[in-house]
Write an enzyme that holds these catalytic residues in place. Structure first.
Site, PDB file in Angstrom:
ATOM      1  N   VAL A 127       0.851  -1.191   0.000  1.00  0.00           N
ATOM      2  CA  VAL A 127       0.000   0.000   0.000  1.00  0.00           C
ATOM      3  C   VAL A 127       0.884   1.238   0.000  1.00  0.00           C
ATOM      4  CG1 VAL A 127      -1.743   1.312   1.279  1.00  0.00           C
ATOM      5  CG2 VAL A 127      -1.889  -1.187   1.205  1.00  0.00           C
ATOM      6  N   GLY A 134       4.360   4.069   2.985  1.00  0.00           N
ATOM      7  CA  GLY A 134       3.942   2.812   2.370  1.00  0.00           C
ATOM      8  C   GLY A 134       4.104   1.673   3.343  1.00  0.00           C
ATOM      9  N   LYS A 135       3.590   0.534   2.999  1.00  0.00           N
ATOM     10  CA  LYS A 135       3.814  -0.673   3.802  1.00  0.00           C
ATOM     11  C   LYS A 135       3.479  -1.877   2.958  1.00  0.00           C
ATOM     12  CE  LYS A 135       4.825  -1.473   8.229  1.00  0.00           C
ATOM     13  NZ  LYS A 135       5.594  -0.516   9.048  1.00  0.00           N
ATOM     14  N   GLY A 136       4.154  -2.989   3.257  1.00  0.00           N
ATOM     15  CA  GLY A 136       3.845  -4.233   2.557  1.00  0.00           C
ATOM     16  C   GLY A 136       3.664  -5.342   3.556  1.00  0.00           C
TER      17      GLY A 136
END
Ligand code: GLU
Length: 417
Positions: A61, A106-108
């Site tokens: 995201v 962001g992040k995953g």
């Protein structure tokens, strides 16, 4: 993204709204800043060691990229969801803005249980996940890093996979890499170092010294273990630590070095002979000066907040305190240093790593640590001054600083249509 009640994205929105109201944020920018820019869902088939194929679900995201490339870790955990990754990506947006570094958030995450996977399976999963999101990441686009259950080796595979796809070595596509391949000195310890710095500054503000102060830490991963080591070195008495399996308590102070040795062998603090066993539940209720939740979200809730006795809570984890529990702690005069400030030194050191990779010139550990100290003190003071100016808690103040910075650039850039 719909916010369900009790959800962590809902918690993020609640924190955001409180600060946005004080800032009199205009409705248009309010709407933009409460929606994720881009959410990617991918399926990652992996051939497991037993020959069977498993399909893992992964997310990335990019919540907001107004200030620069999206920045944030990749998490491997069975509890990962799009909802969680979105909230974490939003928190990264505010964290980078509070830290005053030119990154968006962001992040995953991948839904998996890395404790049950072999090294080969983890490598295959990492490479396939990165291949699936390859068009979305890059030094100017989105720069991943370690998070829960991911480490330097996994970042090395991320860097290699990306580099093989683009046809040249690109170190600055990911941070938290091994030193030998473009990692930065000081990055591994950075989050715990920053937690120690803000604990020291908070103690000063509240009126006690970190030397001699008692500390309890939930979590003994990267953040918890480095915080424990550095706080003990600063003269604090680390009296209790819990992890995924158990906990250990010693009123006279734990021998952190010995505990680290024990954990290297046993993968948990559980069973360490230098103290008595303790549960998470009891850890939160200990009569200590500083409490550091450094594990996962939603750990300090209305179940245990009324019994928290610490003078200062430093959020090493992302989102460890629910909004109602935070309100309760604040009303009881407990000084809470919010996640987006308290653990921001991790991403600040990532920024230093990215700068060094792009520059092709590397700093000494002393330079990294001095710059980190300066950045953390600058961020802590900006938030503290804002909290005094608006007469609000430190979390609302951190959001005021962060939203103010992102909103200013959003207005300057204007609307593309
Ligand atoms: N995963 C860390 C965090 O939550 C570090 C992110 C980064 O360095 O990009 O802040």
């Amino acid at each position: 993204m719909a916010a369900t009640s009790g959800s962590i994205f809902g918690a993020m929105l609640q924190e955001f709204d409180g600060a946005a109201r004080i800032l009199n944020l205009e409705p248009g920018i309010w709407k933009i800043l409460t929606h994720p820019k881009r959410q990617i869902i991918v399926s990652c088939p992996v051939q497991m060691d037993n020959g069977e194929i498993e399909v893992f679900c992964g997310f990335r995201v990019q919540y907001n990229i107004t200030l620069g490339p999206a920045k944030g870790g990749i998490r491997y955990h069975p509890g990962v969801s799009l909802h969680e990754v979105t909230a974490l990506a939003a928190w990264m947006t505010w964290k980078c803005a509070v830290a005053h570094i030119p990154f968006g958030g962001g992040k995953g995450g991948v839904i998996c249980d890395p404790t049950r996977m072999s090294r080969r399976e983890l490598e295959a999963l990492t490479r396939r996940y990165i291949a699936e999101i390859i068009d979305a990441i890059g030094p100017e686009k989105d720069v991943p890093a370690p998070d829960v259950n991911t480490n330097e080796q996994i970042m090395a595979w991320v860097m290699d996979t990306y580099s093989m796809h683009v046809g040249h070595t690109t170190t600055s596509v990911v941070t938290g890499k091994p030193l030998e391949m473009g990692g930065s000195l000081g990055r591994h310890e950075a989050t715990g170092r920053g937690v120690t710095i803000v604990a020291r500054e908070s103690a000063k503000h509240v009126g006690f010294s970190i030397a001699g102060a008692t500390v309890a830490i939930q979590g003994f991963g990267n953040v918890g273990s480095v915080s424990a080591t550095l706080l003990a070195r600063a003269g604090a008495k680390v009296v209790a630590i819990t992890d995924w399996k158990g906990g250990v308590h010693n009123g006279k102070g734990l021998d952190v070095e010995k505990l680290l040795d024990y954990v290297r062998q046993h993968k948990t603090v559980d069973g360490f002979a230098g103290g008595e066993p303790i549960t998470n539940d009891r850890l939160f209720r200990l009569d200590v000066d500083v409490l550091i939740p450094a594990a996962l979200e939603n750990q300090i809730t209305m179940e245990n907040a009324p019994e928290v006795r610490a003078k200062v809570v430093v959020e090493g984890a992302n989102g460890p305190t629910t909004p109602d529990a935070h309100q309760h702690l604040h009303q009881r005069g407990i000084f809470v240093v919010p996640d987006i400030l308290a653990n921001s030194s991790g991403v600040t050191a990532s920024y230093f790593e990215w700068v060094q990779d792009r520059y092709g010139y590397f700093w000494t550990e002393k330079e990294v640590n001095e710059r980190l100290e300066a950045k953390m003190c600058e961020a802590f003071n900006a938030v503290l001054q804002t909290s005094l100016k608006y007469k609000v808690d430190m979390r609302t103040a951190a959001y005021i600083v962060a939203i103010g910075r992102v909103a200013t650039v959003t207005r300057l850039r204007g609307m593309y249509a």
